[in-house]
Design a protein around this motif. Structure first.
Motif, PDB file in Angstrom:
ATOM      1  N   SER A 186      -3.192   0.515  -3.761  1.00 41.51           N
ATOM      2  CA  SER A 186      -2.845  -0.872  -3.457  1.00 41.51           C
ATOM      3  C   SER A 186      -2.272  -1.517  -4.702  1.00 41.51           C
ATOM      4  CB  SER A 186      -4.078  -1.650  -2.986  1.00 41.51           C
ATOM      5  OG  SER A 186      -4.567  -1.100  -1.776  1.00 41.51           O
ATOM      6  N   THR A 201       0.848  -1.186   0.000  1.00 41.94           N
ATOM      7  CA  THR A 201       0.000   0.000   0.000  1.00 41.94           C
ATOM      8  C   THR A 201       0.884   1.236   0.000  1.00 41.94           C
ATOM      9  OG1 THR A 201      -1.732  -1.159   1.221  1.00 41.94           O
ATOM     10  CG2 THR A 201      -1.814   1.238   1.201  1.00 41.94           C
ATOM     11  N   TYR A 236       0.937   5.743  -0.929  1.00 42.56           N
ATOM     12  CA  TYR A 236       0.109   6.941  -0.869  1.00 42.56           C
ATOM     13  C   TYR A 236       0.691   7.980  -1.817  1.00 42.56           C
ATOM     14  CZ  TYR A 236      -1.047   4.391   3.345  1.00 42.56           C
ATOM     15  OH  TYR A 236      -1.392   3.396   4.221  1.00 42.56           O
ATOM     16  N   THR A 294      -4.759   6.708  -1.689  1.00 41.94           N
ATOM     17  CA  THR A 294      -4.300   5.396  -1.267  1.00 41.94           C
ATOM     18  C   THR A 294      -4.261   4.466  -2.468  1.00 41.94           C
ATOM     19  OG1 THR A 294      -5.314   5.742   0.885  1.00 41.94           O
ATOM     20  CG2 THR A 294      -4.681   3.491   0.325  1.00 41.94           C
TER      21      THR A 294
END
Length: 585
Positions: free
Chosen positions: A155, A136, A138, A153
């Protein structure tokens, strides 16, 4: 009656006055009320106008906070595309990645940059996400005018955030410091405010814009489902590094585990002109090109192996191309390069006296050049240039070495800082030599060359001076006929003393008296034989041991140390010859 009428007459106006006064009061009250109403209306209008003016002022600023979104899917080792909105027109926008919600601005990784359009929108493609143990990440943008965007965010290997671009409220991403180029402004405490930094935006080292093979500093990989690089590729992607170990697996979707190939290209900026060594590890086959020049050729099936290749690369951007194929079994490849020198480090100057900037540094295998009227390299002048070569050389022997320079024009040679020859300020073609004694081992050799006009050439060689039995004259220089005096043959070989034992009966003949003439020649040393008839050989070996040292042969030393024993045997018979020697005179 008149009086009464008069009284009434006088009282009549009074009620009239009393009736007119309330009307005036009513009128005054109405006017006052109207005035109050008007004042209230004016007050309301003023207040309303102030509020409207306050609400109208933000219309000059962006109505929405800057936001970013990823277009499409996010896959590992694959480029991504980012779209951002809400930025000021034509402002510089930098894109960053944070590894955790608590990351500070100092730890942000910049992945790209763009300039917003007149509508405040940015579109950036071909961006690579940094490698991270966490799946993950950002993403955040920072405009030079609009400030930080809402964090996004991401993934890995999942669908990106929907176009609603709703920010993640639980992620503070507190930037604790501004970039070094920022003006001294209080750091932004969180990303929720909209700071207005006036700093000059820093340029991004990562290529931006649409993906293209001319991107600098990134590998463009084209993956094929065959071994021969036959197009079209199954997919094309950006690879941050060329270091893969797929083992028996596949590089990506649509590519088989075996019998596939990859073509990587990279435009690399080299900061200095140097000799670079490329190290390639491969299983099965690969070829390496730099500017279309073949550097490493391992285009054959084989297990994991590591090979190297060298090339001089000038400062600037050069294209590196790697071709690879996997046949069967394990598949892996890695490529690295670094500045390395295997021969002479040659520093070239465009002046004839080694002054000014170095225009070229390269690895020269040997100092053996005949440039004629030409230049050593495009960066170097054909005339009025100079070269400074340095190298650490292993000399196998401890000896005197003769250095020879065939040169046109000038040359100087130093070994360990000591001048061996110096004709640097001369002109014309000549051959120069110089010698120096060196111990076996490593020594620093420096050759300086100057070309002024006309022909240009230089060739430097060296060789040890071998000294075989040339020191033998030192043995004759030590005339110790004392050995040849007693036993004449012993000076030549140790085998002759045996005949001196056999001539015992021959001592009666005058032939030994002829040899005694040889004993007469060393009459000066006869003083020593007389008192030392037996010790004479024992005294002579000490000087004889000095003589073998000059021969520098260990075998001769051994022969002399053995001769005293037979010589001590010979004195027994020669003790009779002293009786004869007096008769000789």
């Amino acid at each position: 009656m008149n009086n009464l009428n008069q009284v009434e007459t006088e009282q009549v106006p009074a009620p009239v006055v009393e009736e007119a006064a309330p009307r005036r009061y009513v009128i005054a009250g109405v006017v006052a009320t109207l005035a109050i109403v008007l004042l209230c209306v004016l007050g309301v209008l003023l207040l309303t106008g102030d509020v409207l003016s306050r609400q109208a002022s933000p219309t000059s600023e962006p109505r929405e906070r800057p936001r970013v979104n990823i277009i499409g899917n996010v896959e590992a080792n694959a480029p991504i595309a980012i779209r951002g909105t809400g930025f000021a027109p034509n402002e510089q926008v930098n894109l960053y990645v944070a590894m955790s919600p608590q990351a500070s601005f100092d730890s942000f990784v910049q992945i790209g940059a763009a300039v917003a359009g007149t509508d405040g929108v940015i579109n950036v493609t071909g961006l690579m996400l940094p490698q991270s143990e966490s799946r993950t990440l950002y993403i955040i943008a920072r405009g030079s005018v609009s400030g930080f965007s809402s964090p996004l965010t991401v993934s890995i290997s999942s669908v990106a955030v929907l176009p609603s671009m709703t920010p993640s409220p639980e992620i503070p991403l507190i930037p604790t410091a501004l970039p070094p180029t920022a003006t001294p402004e209080p750091p932004t405490p969180t990303l929720s405010p909209q700071p207005r930094p006036t700093s000059t935006p820093t340029s991004s080292p990562t290529p931006t814009g649409t993906p293209n093979p001319n991107a600098v500093g990134v590998w463009v990989g084209r993956y094929y489902d065959n071994r021969d690089l036959i197009p079209p590729p199954v997919f094309t992607r950006y690879d941050t590094t060329l270091r893969f170990d797929w083992r028996s697996g596949s590089p990506g979707p649509g590519i088989p585990n075996d019998n596939f190939s990859v073509l990587w290209t990279r435009n690399q900026e080299f900061g200095t002109s140097n000799n670079y060594q490329f190290t390639l590890s491969v299983d099965d086959a690969a070829r390496l090109y730099v500017d279309d020049a073949l550097i490493i050729d391992e285009w054959r099936i084989g297990g994991l192996r590591t090979v190297t290749g060298n090339r001089f690369i000038s400062r600037g951007i050069h294209q590196i191309r790697v071709e690879y194929y996997e046949a069967a079994g394990n598949a892996s490849i890695s490529l690295d390069w670094a500045v390395s020198y295997a021969g002479w480090i040659g520093r070239y100057y465009n002046t004839p006296n080694l002054s000014g900037p170095v225009v070229l540094i390269r690895d020269d295998a040997d100092i053996n050049f005949d440039w004629g009227l030409n230049s050593p390299a495009p960066e170097v002048n054909p005339d009025n240039f100079s070269v400074d070569w340095t190298r650490r050389v292993n000399f196998p022997l401890s000896a005197s070495y003769v250095f020879t320079a065939d040169v046109d024009d000038g040359v100087r040679i130093f070994v360990d800082g000591i001048a061996v020859l110096d004709n640097f300020n001369t002109t014309g073609s000549r051959t120069i030599t110089g010698a120096i004694a060196l111990g076996a081992g490593q020594h620093d050799v420096q050759v300086q060359y100057a070309e002024r006009t006309g022909q240009a050439k230089i060739r430097v060689t060296w060789a040890p001076i071998i000294q075989p039995p040339t020191p033998t004259p030192t043995s004759t220089a030590t005339p110790t006929p004392t050995e040849t005096g007693t036993p004449t043959p012993t000076g030549t070989s140790t085998g002759t003393p045996t005949p001196t034992l056999t001539p015992a009966p021959a001592t009666d003949t005058p032939v030994p008296t002829n040899t005694s003439t040889a004993t007469n020649t060393p009459l000066p040393p006869t003083d020593t034989p007389v008192p030392t008839s037996t010790p004479t050989p024992t005294d002579t070996p000490p000087p004889a041991t000095d003589t073998p040292v000059a021969f520098s042969g260990t075998s001769s030393v051994a022969s002399f140390t053995q001769t005293p024993e037979p010589v001590t045997d010979t004195p027994a018979p020669p003790t009779q010859t002293p009786d004869a020697t007096p008769t000789a005179p």
